[in-house]
Design an enzyme around this catalytic site. Structure first.
Site, PDB file in Angstrom:
ATOM      1  N   HIS A 167       0.836  -1.220   0.000  1.00 19.60           N
ATOM      2  CA  HIS A 167       0.000   0.000   0.000  1.00 19.60           C
ATOM      3  C   HIS A 167       0.865   1.262   0.000  1.00 19.60           C
ATOM      4  O   HIS A 167       0.434   2.309   0.485  1.00 19.60           O
ATOM      5  CB  HIS A 167      -0.958   0.034   1.195  1.00 19.60           C
ATOM      6  CG  HIS A 167      -1.693  -1.246   1.422  1.00 19.60           C
ATOM      7  ND1 HIS A 167      -2.954  -1.475   0.925  1.00 19.60           N
ATOM      8  CD2 HIS A 167      -1.318  -2.384   2.055  1.00 19.60           C
ATOM      9  CE1 HIS A 167      -3.338  -2.711   1.272  1.00 19.60           C
ATOM     10  NE2 HIS A 167      -2.361  -3.273   1.955  1.00 19.60           N
ATOM     11  N   SER A 182      15.818  21.288 -15.400  1.00 19.24           N
ATOM     12  CA  SER A 182      14.666  22.117 -15.731  1.00 19.24           C
ATOM     13  C   SER A 182      15.153  23.373 -16.432  1.00 19.24           C
ATOM     14  O   SER A 182      16.216  23.903 -16.110  1.00 19.24           O
ATOM     15  CB  SER A 182      13.923  22.492 -14.449  1.00 19.24           C
ATOM     16  OG  SER A 182      13.120  23.637 -14.666  1.00 19.24           O
ATOM     17  N   LYS A 242      16.486  21.280 -10.200  1.00 16.39           N
ATOM     18  CA  LYS A 242      15.821  20.049 -10.607  1.00 16.39           C
ATOM     19  C   LYS A 242      16.763  19.015 -11.212  1.00 16.39           C
ATOM     20  O   LYS A 242      17.682  19.337 -11.952  1.00 16.39           O
ATOM     21  CB  LYS A 242      14.732  20.370 -11.635  1.00 16.39           C
ATOM     22  CG  LYS A 242      13.594  21.175 -11.046  1.00 16.39           C
ATOM     23  CD  LYS A 242      12.693  20.314 -10.196  1.00 16.39           C
ATOM     24  CE  LYS A 242      11.858  19.509 -11.136  1.00 16.39           C
ATOM     25  NZ  LYS A 242      10.691  18.910 -10.582  1.00 16.39           N
TER      26      LYS A 242
END
Ligand code: ARG
Length: 460
Positions: free
Chosen positions: A156, A277, A283
């Site tokens: 999960h 980025s 990034k």
């Protein structure tokens, strides 16, 4: 230009509607297979007495020259022809005249196109299998260098139990090995020789189909000409094998994306596989993995599209079947590129062992605490409740098992003895597992050795 069927009609085909049906733009990829099949067919009908040996020899020479021309210059395989079969036949007649007009004796494009695609898949499936093998090798390489490092496993997407990092890589390897076997079965399904089926009812000439199958490298001949003219189950099986492999790539990609994120940080993605980025200087994006995940949609789409095309076709050849080739080519190209991009990314991942070990510690060791009590004769359901209460206490206090004093342990159960202190660790957790498929270090070492052996067999 006269068409293969011009004798039947009063009018020339309407150019724009004719162009709607033209497949040469993509079935030119079957050029080699088409020539190979025609060479074998010419020999077979000569042996059956349907054409002379001299005509067969002229056809063989003409086809060899066409093959040579196409290999020398791929742009040669082009023209106003409807499809690759018409292209090759026109080239042949232009080169050798009347003998070329005898090649199609007793044969139909319906079986020709099935033959070509089956030949194509037999070669290209083998290439995809080699690519799957290289990805399994990259996963095995990672499993080999991880040593005793641990990771949390998730159910999960919540921390479940510690596992060896090697176990994680071998889990993905297991899925790709099933894909490999699925391609073996897809190859087997394609491995039936359809010539001799004619347009639908078989052929009038005493062609030795068994010999033709041997000559073309097939292990068997199709069983029924009517079925053979419309059977593209082997295409569906191939697309399913491609789709499930893409699904596995997508799931692996998702794990890599998550595990290399700032939040998880279990692995470092090498800079050479990352993208920055244009705006945000910080990034470091895992684009190749996102693309592998995203491109799974195309391949699954091809499978669903193809099943939809097949559904509802009446028995025998129908032109709808021409849709098979673009599905095969796109699925194959997408999967090949995705496997090739994923293998080096996997091989290049660098484990942050400390961070992974930290995440594999704490309350996710609760099952091990319950097992400790079970070993001291507490019924499991009771042990579960006791440890559940401990977890509730620890979570609210912002603590974990390793911070408990013996007195605190015993507040929850008098079965806890001094040996519990220091016994509840990720390393002890994985070592305690007993089954061959578990994350027990010996079991993982054996599983890795088995994968390495598999990789060396047949030179994968
Ligand atoms: N281009 C066709 C295909 O891909 C070849 C078979 C054509 N047969 C026919 N009867 N029109 O299926």
């Amino acid at each position: 230009m006269p068409h293969l069927w011009s004798g039947r009609f009063d009018e020339e085909p309407d150019p724009s509607v004719f162009s709607y049906g033209v497949s040469l733009g993509f079935d030119r990829q079957l050029f080699e297979e088409d020539v190979t099949g025609s060479l074998a067919w010419a020999e077979a009908i000569a042996r059956a007495g349907a054409i002379s040996e001299a005509d067969a020899a002229a056809i063989a020479a003409g086809l060899a020259a066409i093959l040579e021309a196409g290999r020398r210059d791929p742009a040669f395989v082009n023209g106003p022809d409807e499809d690759i079969h018409a292209f090759v036949e026109r080239q042949l007649v232009e080169r050798i005249g009347d003998a070329g007009k005898r090649l199609h004796t007793g044969r139909s494009r319906n079986e020709q196109v099935s033959l070509d695609l089956r030949l194509y898949l037999k070669t290209h499936i083998a290439q995809l299998m080699a690519r799957v093998g290289r990805l399994v090798a990259a996963l095995a390489h990672q499993a080999g260098i991880c040593g005793g490092a641990v990771l949390p496993s998730y159910t999960h997407l919540r921390r479940a139990q510690p596992i060896l990092a090697a176990h994680f890589f071998l889990a993905h390897a297991a899925a790709f090995r099933r894909d490999y076997d699925r391609f073996v079965r897809a190859m087997d399904e394609a491995d039936a020789m359809p010539l001799g089926s004619g347009a639908i009812a078989g052929t009038t000439y005493a062609v030795d189909t068994r010999a033709l199958a041997d000559r073309l490298g097939f292990s068997r001949v199709v069983a029924n000409s009517l079925d053979a003219s419309s059977d593209r189950d082997f295409v569906a099986t191939f697309l399913y094998a491609c789709s499930l492999t893409m699904v596995h790539l997508s799931r692996l990609a998702e794990d890599v994306i998550i595990f290399t994120s700032e939040e998880f940080g279990f692995f470092e993605l090498p800079d050479r596989f990352a993208t920055g980025s244009s705006l945000m200087p910080q990034k470091k994006n895992p684009d190749p993995m996102e693309l592998a995940r995203g491109k799974s949609g195309r391949v699954v789409g091809r499978l669903v599209g193809w099943l939809t095309t097949m559904k509802g076709l009446p028995s025998g050849y129908n032109r709808d079947l021409q849709e098979d080739k673009e599905a095969v080519f796109e699925a194959e190209a997408t999967l090949a590129a995705s496997l090739d991009a994923t293998a080096p990314v996997v091989a290049g991942l660098r484990l942050h062992a400390d961070r992974a070990a930290l995440a594999a510690s704490g309350v996710l060791l609760a099952t091990d605490v319950a097992d400790y009590l079970v070993a001291r004769n507490v019924p499991f359901r009771e042990a579960h409740a006791i440890v559940g209460a401990m977890v509730r206490f620890l979570v609210s206090a912002g603590r974990d098992f390793s911070s408990l004093s013996l007195e605190e342990w015993q507040r929850f159960s008098d079965r806890f003895g001094p040996d519990v202190i220091g016994a509840i660790t990720p390393a002890a957790s994985v070592a305690a597992k007993r089954t061959p498929q578990s994350t027990n270090p010996d079991a993982v070492a054996a599983a890795l050795a088995e994968v390495v052996l598999w990789l060396t067999q047949a030179g994968k």
